[in-house]
Design a protein around this motif. Structure first.
Motif, short mmCIF file in Angstrom:
data_model
loop_
_atom_site.label_atom_id
_atom_site.label_comp_id
_atom_site.label_asym_id
_atom_site.label_seq_id
_atom_site.Cartn_x
_atom_site.Cartn_y
_atom_site.Cartn_z
N GLY A 1 25.09 -53.59 -16.07
CA GLY A 1 25.06 -55.03 -16.40
C GLY A 1 23.71 -55.55 -16.56
O GLY A 1 22.82 -55.17 -15.84
N ALA A 2 23.45 -56.40 -17.59
CA ALA A 2 21.79 -56.79 -17.68
C ALA A 2 22.16 -58.35 -17.71
O ALA A 2 22.95 -59.24 -18.49
N ALA B 1 7.70 -59.35 -17.23
CA ALA B 1 7.23 -58.08 -17.39
C ALA B 1 8.42 -57.16 -17.05
O ALA B 1 8.34 -55.94 -16.81
N GLN B 2 9.53 -57.67 -16.92
CA GLN B 2 10.88 -56.79 -16.69
C GLN B 2 11.47 -56.12 -18.00
O GLN B 2 11.56 -56.80 -19.12
N ALA B 3 11.88 -54.75 -17.68
CA ALA B 3 12.46 -54.19 -18.95
C ALA B 3 13.83 -54.59 -19.22
O ALA B 3 14.58 -55.01 -18.48
N MET B 4 14.08 -54.88 -20.74
CA MET B 4 15.47 -55.29 -21.07
C MET B 4 15.71 -54.86 -22.55
O MET B 4 14.71 -54.38 -23.22
N LYS B 5 16.95 -55.00 -22.64
CA LYS B 5 16.99 -54.30 -24.08
C LYS B 5 17.93 -55.64 -24.87
O LYS B 5 18.64 -56.31 -24.55
N VAL B 6 17.32 -55.76 -26.01
CA VAL B 6 17.92 -56.83 -27.10
C VAL B 6 18.43 -56.06 -28.36
O VAL B 6 17.99 -55.12 -28.64
N ARG B 7 19.08 -56.87 -29.12
CA ARG B 7 19.53 -56.54 -30.22
C ARG B 7 18.94 -57.61 -31.52
O ARG B 7 19.20 -58.67 -31.33
N ILE B 8 18.35 -57.03 -32.49
CA ILE B 8 18.00 -57.96 -33.61
C ILE B 8 18.46 -57.65 -34.63
O ILE B 8 18.58 -56.42 -35.36
#
Length: 695
Positions: free
Chosen positions: A96-97, A136-143
């Motif tokens: 979960g993000a 500066a936290q790593a995260m995943k995004v969709r573009i």
């Protein structure tokens, strides 16, 4: 109590049912319970209750020969319930993000994780690994990237720089609609958005994803060989790439009941494995040395299994494909061992494997529809009267074929019946000609399109595939002609009010009982099916539909027409309003309705329900309004809806759905006759993907 225990023990002894599938059912119930319960304390309490029940059963019945079945059933079901809850809980915590807090423009220095080409939508989707500029936290995004700004160098592993408009994953627009926020949570997406400006390639991909590259090359090769709609559907069959299918073809396949053919599942995997198994048996039989030393069914099963696994990986390994592949591998294993290949235990093992790997799939329509269809097929094929009807006998070819066609038609009807509650719950629509379409569509794809497609790709290696591509294209043209003809029939699709969750669970419980029990006990499954059907028929339509942002409001009238606050360009909002209203009629903006009064700032309408007038006031803009005049208007209204914050002086008689209410509760359905309001928040609890709060 003793007599009840004796009756239960006798029931389990005499039921004659395989108890293995019920363990998978209990595991699924545990997963579903985690979604239904609201908070950590409720999850812990459920686990504690299951553990206590198992210990109590062991304390009461351990060592008693007349309670063996009850003890085993109670302990094993409790264990699987706990396993289901803990599995989905652990999965949620691991993948979960947390979504971003608000919409924002952001400059991204990103690494591409996935690339999904969608030419039919004039865009490419890129899943990116980035860091939040503030924390500066790593995260995943969709573009979403327009095709004009796309480049083939933007592939997995490449590093790019871009500017994007990011949004938190959207919660359901109305109660009962698609929950993208939940899906994004389990995909690890913190935001979605669109490209602003151009993309700069900073560093090309060092190691190309061989599987993803092969998938795209295969899709492009198929589309090059076949033009138009047949080429896009053939590419979906070959590589799982559905991004090129035109919207009209997509709708025709959906409305005709043939949409499942576009999702790589049982039909496609079975065709690939069966073809590989058949060819391996015939070709290996030509090698005397191997025939004398190796059991050919075992060798052919290994080759078929390799073909099925390779096809599953090549097409993206989605849940229906994995489920079909696991089931097909179990069938191959059963054939190799000389066992019955089609059984509920096989379906149960496949379901358990999928749920163990992706427990969140349980609440998605894909898993529910796939397993409902397969369970219906296996239950029908295992029925005694079906086996007797299909038993070999001295008869003409015409009579033998006729019996099989009749069973195929009955199978299609049973699948339609089994899928109906799931389709109504998720998509609010019912199709009536799907069984007829599938009688032609499934054999056409299984025995013509898929073998011809495989043969054409094989012959392309030596440049001789052109004649076979004609067969593939012609068969897909026939499939599309069938889909369009069925979809255009009057009454092919009927929009209906949403089925409630309790109704769905009641009907599914009855269908599961009918499918898994044997003998006279099976008839008890009709009770919940009839009860659930009655509950659905008694489900009222909502009178007022309020979207999560308050901009879109639908008013359900006495006919098929739907009144809307705004004549929106958003087809997504309009389609959701129509589906939840169960309406296929005309959409009429409120300012064109004679009984409504509208100004640039507000609209008012009076709704007559069950002998009472309900006065509704709705905001059309964010323009400034004198507070005293607004307060006076609110005093005369029963319901006020606004996309902005309204002052405390605005006090309607019943419901005030302003921005404060909608941020807390999400979209809402209002039932005036019952005096009831259903909101999105009521079904969300404190799960990580829900950003609202509840009072």
């Amino acid at each position: 109590m003793s007599s009840l225990g004796d009756a239960a023990e006798n029931f389990f002894n005499n039921a004659g049912s395989d108890r293995g599938p019920w363990l998978t059912v209990a595991f699924a119930i545990g997963i579903g319970t985690w979604f239904l319960l609201d908070s950590v304390w409720q999850w812990v309490g459920f686990i504690a209750c299951c553990v206590f029940a198992a210990l109590a059963a062991a304390a009461m019945w351990r060592g008693r020969g007349d309670r063996v079945r009850l003890l085993v059933t109670a302990v094993s079901v409790c264990i699987m319930l706990v396993a289901g809850v803990t599995t989905i809980w652990a999965r949620s915590e691991m993948v979960g993000a947390k979504a971003i807090d608000y919409p924002q423009m952001m400059r991204l220095d990103a690494r591409i994780l996935e690339r999904d080409e969608r030419p039919a939508e004039d865009r490419t989707r890129l899943v990116l690994a980035v860091r939040d500029a503030a924390s500066a936290q790593a995260m995943k995004v969709r573009i979403n990237v327009p095709l004009a700004s796309d480049d083939l160098a933007f592939t997995e592993g490449a590093r790019i720089r871009l500017r994007a408009r990011l949004m938190p994953p959207a919660s359901p627009i109305l109660p009962g609609t698609y929950d993208f926020a939940r899906a994004a949570w389990f995909e690890g997406l913190a935001a979605t958005g669109s490209l602003v400006g151009d993309i700069e390639l900073v560093e090309p991909a060092v190691e190309v994803d061989a599987l993803a590259g092969a998938q795209r090359r295969l899709s492009a090769h198929v589309r090059k060989r076949l033009d138009g709609s047949p080429g896009t559907i053939a590419a979906a069959f070959a590589s799982g790439d559905r991004g090129s299918i035109a919207e009209g073809d997509d709708i025709a396949m959906r409305d005709s009941g043939l949409y499942h053919l576009l999702s790589i599942s049982g039909v496609h995997v079975s065709a690939v494995i069966a073809a590989a198994y058949f060819l391996a048996m015939k070709l290996l039989a030509l090698w005397p040395w191997l025939v004398l030393r190796v059991r050919l069914p075992l060798a052919a099963a290994a080759i078929g299994a390799a073909a099925g696994i390779g096809y599953t990986l090549l097409t993206g390994a989605e849940v229906p494909t994995v489920r079909s592949c696991v089931a097909a591998l179990l069938v191959l294993l059963a054939i190799s061992l000389g066992r019955e290949p089609l059984s509920m235990r096989m379906v149960a093992v496949a379901g358990f494997v999928v749920l163990l790997m992706w427990p969140e799939a349980l609440v998605g329509p894909s898993f529910q529809m796939s397993f409902s269809a397969v369970i219906a097929i296996v239950a029908l094929s295992g029925a005694g009267w079906v086996k007797r009807f299909l038993a070999a006998r001295e008869e003409s070819w015409f009579a033998r074929t006729g019996r099989r066609v009749l069973i195929l038609f009955l199978t299609g009807l049973l699948i339609e019946f089994a899928l109906m509650p799931v389709v109504l719950f998720h998509f609010h629509r019912a199709g009536f000609y799907g069984a007829f379409a599938n009688i032609v569509g499934i054999p056409l794809v299984t025995f013509v399109t898929m073998p011809a497609l495989a043969l054409a790709l094989l012959l392309d290696l030596v440049g001789m595939g052109r004649p076979i591509w004609w067969v593939v294209g012609y068969s897909l043209e026939l499939l599309l002609v069938l889909a369009r003809a069925v979809a255009e029939q009057p009454g092919a699709v009927k929009l209906l009010p949403q089925m409630r969750l309790g109704t769905l669970l009641t009907i599914l419980a009855g269908l599961a009982w009918l499918a898994l029990w044997r003998g006279g006990a099976r008839a008890w499954g009709l009770v919940p099916v009839i009860l659930g059907t009655s509950m659905f028929l008694a489900t009222p339509k909502a009178d007022l539909l309020i979207s999560r942002d308050g901009r879109h409001v639908g008013i359900v009238g006495q006919d098929e027409r739907l009144l809307v606050l705004r004549d929106s360009r958003s087809s997504y909002a309009r389609d959701n309003l129509l589906e939840m209203a169960g309406s296929t009629g005309e959409v009429i903006p409120l300012d064109r309705w004679p009984q409504a009064r509208c100004t640039p700032e507000f609209c008012t309408i009076t709704l007559r329900r069950e002998g009472r007038d309900w006065h509704v006031l709705m905001a059309r803009s964010r323009g400034m309004v004198e507070e005293r005049a607004l307060a006076a208007a609110c005093d005369r209204a029963d319901i006020v809806v606004a996309e902005r914050f309204l002052p405390r002086s605005c006090r309607p008689l019943w419901l005030k759905a302003d921005r404060r209410f909608l941020e807390r509760e999400g979209g809402a359905l209002v039932y005036l006759d019952e005096g009831q309001v259903r909101t999105v928040a009521q079904a969300q609890g404190t799960h990580g993907w829900w950003r609202g709060t509840r009072e």
